[in-house]
Motif scaffolding. Structure first.
Motif, PDB file in Angstrom:
ATOM      1  N   TYR A 105       0.847  -1.187   0.000  1.00  0.00           N
ATOM      2  CA  TYR A 105       0.000   0.000   0.000  1.00  0.00           C
ATOM      3  C   TYR A 105       0.888   1.246   0.000  1.00  0.00           C
ATOM      4  O   TYR A 105       1.544   1.562   0.988  1.00  0.00           O
ATOM      5  CB  TYR A 105      -0.938  -0.015   1.208  1.00  0.00           C
ATOM      6  CG  TYR A 105      -1.845  -1.223   1.217  1.00  0.00           C
ATOM      7  CD1 TYR A 105      -2.622  -1.529   0.105  1.00  0.00           C
ATOM      8  CD2 TYR A 105      -1.917  -2.052   2.319  1.00  0.00           C
ATOM      9  CE1 TYR A 105      -3.454  -2.640   0.111  1.00  0.00           C
ATOM     10  CE2 TYR A 105      -2.756  -3.155   2.332  1.00  0.00           C
ATOM     11  CZ  TYR A 105      -3.515  -3.446   1.218  1.00  0.00           C
ATOM     12  OH  TYR A 105      -4.340  -4.539   1.220  1.00  0.00           O
ATOM     13  N   ARG A 106       0.905   1.933  -1.122  1.00  0.00           N
ATOM     14  CA  ARG A 106       1.822   3.038  -1.355  1.00  0.00           C
ATOM     15  C   ARG A 106       1.621   4.200  -0.386  1.00  0.00           C
ATOM     16  O   ARG A 106       2.567   4.685   0.225  1.00  0.00           O
ATOM     17  CB  ARG A 106       1.695   3.534  -2.800  1.00  0.00           C
ATOM     18  CG  ARG A 106       2.659   4.645  -3.155  1.00  0.00           C
ATOM     19  CD  ARG A 106       2.515   5.071  -4.586  1.00  0.00           C
ATOM     20  NE  ARG A 106       1.157   5.477  -4.936  1.00  0.00           N
ATOM     21  CZ  ARG A 106       0.664   6.684  -4.696  1.00  0.00           C
ATOM     22  NH1 ARG A 106       1.389   7.599  -4.118  1.00  0.00           N
ATOM     23  NH2 ARG A 106      -0.569   6.970  -5.045  1.00  0.00           N
ATOM     24  N   LEU A 107       0.392   4.672  -0.229  1.00  0.00           N
ATOM     25  CA  LEU A 107       0.156   5.857   0.594  1.00  0.00           C
ATOM     26  C   LEU A 107       0.501   5.643   2.073  1.00  0.00           C
ATOM     27  O   LEU A 107       1.159   6.495   2.666  1.00  0.00           O
ATOM     28  CB  LEU A 107      -1.281   6.351   0.425  1.00  0.00           C
ATOM     29  CG  LEU A 107      -1.591   6.900  -0.975  1.00  0.00           C
ATOM     30  CD1 LEU A 107      -3.063   7.258  -1.092  1.00  0.00           C
ATOM     31  CD2 LEU A 107      -0.720   8.083  -1.303  1.00  0.00           C
ATOM     32  N   PRO A 108       0.103   4.548   2.696  1.00  0.00           N
ATOM     33  CA  PRO A 108       0.528   4.350   4.091  1.00  0.00           C
ATOM     34  C   PRO A 108       2.050   4.241   4.237  1.00  0.00           C
ATOM     35  O   PRO A 108       2.619   4.757   5.195  1.00  0.00           O
ATOM     36  CB  PRO A 108      -0.157   3.051   4.506  1.00  0.00           C
ATOM     37  CG  PRO A 108      -1.341   2.957   3.633  1.00  0.00           C
ATOM     38  CD  PRO A 108      -0.913   3.550   2.317  1.00  0.00           C
ATOM     39  N   ILE A 109       2.711   3.600   3.295  1.00  0.00           N
ATOM     40  CA  ILE A 109       4.168   3.469   3.391  1.00  0.00           C
ATOM     41  C   ILE A 109       4.827   4.838   3.231  1.00  0.00           C
ATOM     42  O   ILE A 109       5.724   5.197   3.988  1.00  0.00           O
ATOM     43  CB  ILE A 109       4.706   2.469   2.345  1.00  0.00           C
ATOM     44  CG1 ILE A 109       4.252   1.054   2.687  1.00  0.00           C
ATOM     45  CG2 ILE A 109       6.228   2.542   2.259  1.00  0.00           C
ATOM     46  CD1 ILE A 109       4.577   0.018   1.628  1.00  0.00           C
ATOM     47  N   GLN A 110       4.378   5.610   2.255  1.00  0.00           N
ATOM     48  CA  GLN A 110       5.015   6.901   2.007  1.00  0.00           C
ATOM     49  C   GLN A 110       4.655   7.962   3.032  1.00  0.00           C
ATOM     50  O   GLN A 110       5.506   8.741   3.448  1.00  0.00           O
ATOM     51  CB  GLN A 110       4.627   7.425   0.622  1.00  0.00           C
ATOM     52  CG  GLN A 110       5.296   6.699  -0.510  1.00  0.00           C
ATOM     53  CD  GLN A 110       4.909   7.270  -1.854  1.00  0.00           C
ATOM     54  OE1 GLN A 110       3.811   7.789  -2.029  1.00  0.00           O
ATOM     55  NE2 GLN A 110       5.805   7.168  -2.810  1.00  0.00           N
ATOM     56  N   ARG A 111       3.419   8.010   3.445  1.00  0.00           N
ATOM     57  CA  ARG A 111       2.971   9.141   4.261  1.00  0.00           C
ATOM     58  C   ARG A 111       2.938   8.880   5.758  1.00  0.00           C
ATOM     59  O   ARG A 111       3.033   9.820   6.531  1.00  0.00           O
ATOM     60  CB  ARG A 111       1.588   9.583   3.807  1.00  0.00           C
ATOM     61  CG  ARG A 111       1.631  10.146   2.408  1.00  0.00           C
ATOM     62  CD  ARG A 111       0.331  10.732   2.018  1.00  0.00           C
ATOM     63  NE  ARG A 111       0.398  11.252   0.651  1.00  0.00           N
ATOM     64  CZ  ARG A 111      -0.639  11.632  -0.029  1.00  0.00           C
ATOM     65  NH1 ARG A 111      -1.831  11.569   0.507  1.00  0.00           N
ATOM     66  NH2 ARG A 111      -0.488  12.092  -1.252  1.00  0.00           N
ATOM     67  N   LEU A 112       2.793   7.634   6.157  1.00  0.00           N
ATOM     68  CA  LEU A 112       2.662   7.361   7.582  1.00  0.00           C
ATOM     69  C   LEU A 112       3.944   6.842   8.218  1.00  0.00           C
ATOM     70  O   LEU A 112       3.987   6.635   9.419  1.00  0.00           O
ATOM     71  CB  LEU A 112       1.521   6.358   7.825  1.00  0.00           C
ATOM     72  CG  LEU A 112       0.143   6.827   7.365  1.00  0.00           C
ATOM     73  CD1 LEU A 112      -0.888   5.742   7.618  1.00  0.00           C
ATOM     74  CD2 LEU A 112      -0.246   8.118   8.047  1.00  0.00           C
ATOM     75  N   SER A 113       4.977   6.645   7.420  1.00  0.00           N
ATOM     76  CA  SER A 113       6.251   6.204   7.967  1.00  0.00           C
ATOM     77  C   SER A 113       6.996   7.425   8.484  1.00  0.00           C
ATOM     78  O   SER A 113       7.116   8.426   7.792  1.00  0.00           O
ATOM     79  CB  SER A 113       7.076   5.505   6.890  1.00  0.00           C
ATOM     80  OG  SER A 113       6.380   4.387   6.411  1.00  0.00           O
ATOM     81  N   ARG A 114       7.475   7.325   9.692  1.00  0.00           N
ATOM     82  CA  ARG A 114       8.171   8.468  10.300  1.00  0.00           C
ATOM     83  C   ARG A 114       9.652   8.367   9.987  1.00  0.00           C
ATOM     84  O   ARG A 114      10.367   7.525  10.536  1.00  0.00           O
ATOM     85  CB  ARG A 114       7.934   8.473  11.791  1.00  0.00           C
ATOM     86  CG  ARG A 114       6.482   8.718  12.066  1.00  0.00           C
ATOM     87  CD  ARG A 114       6.242   9.033  13.499  1.00  0.00           C
ATOM     88  NE  ARG A 114       4.886   9.568  13.558  1.00  0.00           N
ATOM     89  CZ  ARG A 114       3.900   9.034  14.223  1.00  0.00           C
ATOM     90  NH1 ARG A 114       4.090   8.030  14.871  1.00  0.00           N
ATOM     91  NH2 ARG A 114       2.709   9.542  14.236  1.00  0.00           N
ATOM     92  N   LEU A 115      10.116   9.233   9.126  1.00  0.00           N
ATOM     93  CA  LEU A 115      11.520   9.271   8.754  1.00  0.00           C
ATOM     94  C   LEU A 115      12.218  10.384   9.528  1.00  0.00           C
ATOM     95  O   LEU A 115      11.676  11.473   9.668  1.00  0.00           O
ATOM     96  CB  LEU A 115      11.665   9.539   7.253  1.00  0.00           C
ATOM     97  CG  LEU A 115      10.991   8.536   6.319  1.00  0.00           C
ATOM     98  CD1 LEU A 115      11.087   9.015   4.886  1.00  0.00           C
ATOM     99  CD2 LEU A 115      11.657   7.190   6.461  1.00  0.00           C
ATOM    100  N   HIS A 116      13.432  10.116   9.990  1.00  0.00           N
ATOM    101  CA  HIS A 116      14.161  11.182  10.669  1.00  0.00           C
ATOM    102  C   HIS A 116      14.786  12.156   9.673  1.00  0.00           C
ATOM    103  O   HIS A 116      15.084  13.283  10.016  1.00  0.00           O
ATOM    104  CB  HIS A 116      15.218  10.606  11.621  1.00  0.00           C
ATOM    105  CG  HIS A 116      16.326   9.881  10.946  1.00  0.00           C
ATOM    106  ND1 HIS A 116      16.200   8.602  10.495  1.00  0.00           N
ATOM    107  CD2 HIS A 116      17.570  10.282  10.636  1.00  0.00           C
ATOM    108  CE1 HIS A 116      17.334   8.226   9.940  1.00  0.00           C
ATOM    109  NE2 HIS A 116      18.186   9.220  10.001  1.00  0.00           N
ATOM    110  N   ARG A 117      14.950  11.717   8.435  1.00  0.00           N
ATOM    111  CA  ARG A 117      15.348  12.593   7.335  1.00  0.00           C
ATOM    112  C   ARG A 117      14.485  12.240   6.146  1.00  0.00           C
ATOM    113  O   ARG A 117      14.420  11.091   5.738  1.00  0.00           O
ATOM    114  CB  ARG A 117      16.814  12.378   6.954  1.00  0.00           C
ATOM    115  CG  ARG A 117      17.779  12.969   7.937  1.00  0.00           C
ATOM    116  CD  ARG A 117      19.160  12.758   7.459  1.00  0.00           C
ATOM    117  NE  ARG A 117      19.567  13.950   6.708  1.00  0.00           N
ATOM    118  CZ  ARG A 117      20.769  14.087   6.221  1.00  0.00           C
ATOM    119  NH1 ARG A 117      21.657  13.124   6.353  1.00  0.00           N
ATOM    120  NH2 ARG A 117      21.100  15.191   5.590  1.00  0.00           N
TER     121      ARG A 117
END
Length: 154
Positions: A105-117
């Motif tokens: 699922y593209r949107l949950p992976i891209q938008r809900l993942s918390r990246l430090h950078r």
């Protein structure tokens, strides 16, 4: 002539406002690639390319186990999971072991993942980690066991 005198002229044309605004008389802005070519790189194409290259790598490592598995990409889950009330969150992928299919699922992976950078490198890392974890779930293995030589630093 003051600014208010110029705008009060009955012969002055109204200044266009909004989206079609002409900036400094150079015309409306367009994309860098022009109106006839698609954008060179988009978030969707980067996501699809990262999924495909990671799957190709793991198929090379596990050809017998992943040869008949179908990998798909969807914008998001079709229905909200029942575990949200208990704090389980939104699914990033779905594994159907009987049909030998994994849907990312593209949107949950891209938008809900918390990246430090939030740069391309870290975005690719989170996508690759989701692919490793989904395939590990399908195969019943630990994600670190899928490609141990890849993570060995000698």
């Amino acid at each position: 002539m003051s600014r208010s005198d110029r705008s009060a002229s009955p012969f002055a044309e109204p200044t266009p406002r909004g989206r079609a605004r002409d900036r400094h008389g150079r015309g409306v802005r367009s994309s860098v690639t022009g109106p006839y070519l698609p954008p060179l790189r988009t978030r969707i194409s980067l996501f699809d390319m990262t999924i495909a290259t990671t799957v190709d790598y793991l198929r090379g490592v596990w050809p017998d186990d992943l040869g008949d598995v179908r990998f798909e990409v969807a914008p998001g889950p079709s229905a909200a999971p029942t575990g949200i009330a208990t704090g389980a969150g939104v699914e990033r992928w779905a594994v159907d072991a009987s049909a030998r299919r994994i849907v990312f699922y593209r949107l949950p992976i891209q938008r809900l993942s918390r990246l430090h950078r939030n740069d391309e490198f870290h975005q690719r890392m989170i996508i690759e980690s989701c692919v490793f974890r989904a395939i590990a779930e399908l195969l019943g293995k630990d994600p670190w066991d899928l490609a141990p030589e890849r993570f060995r630093h000698s």
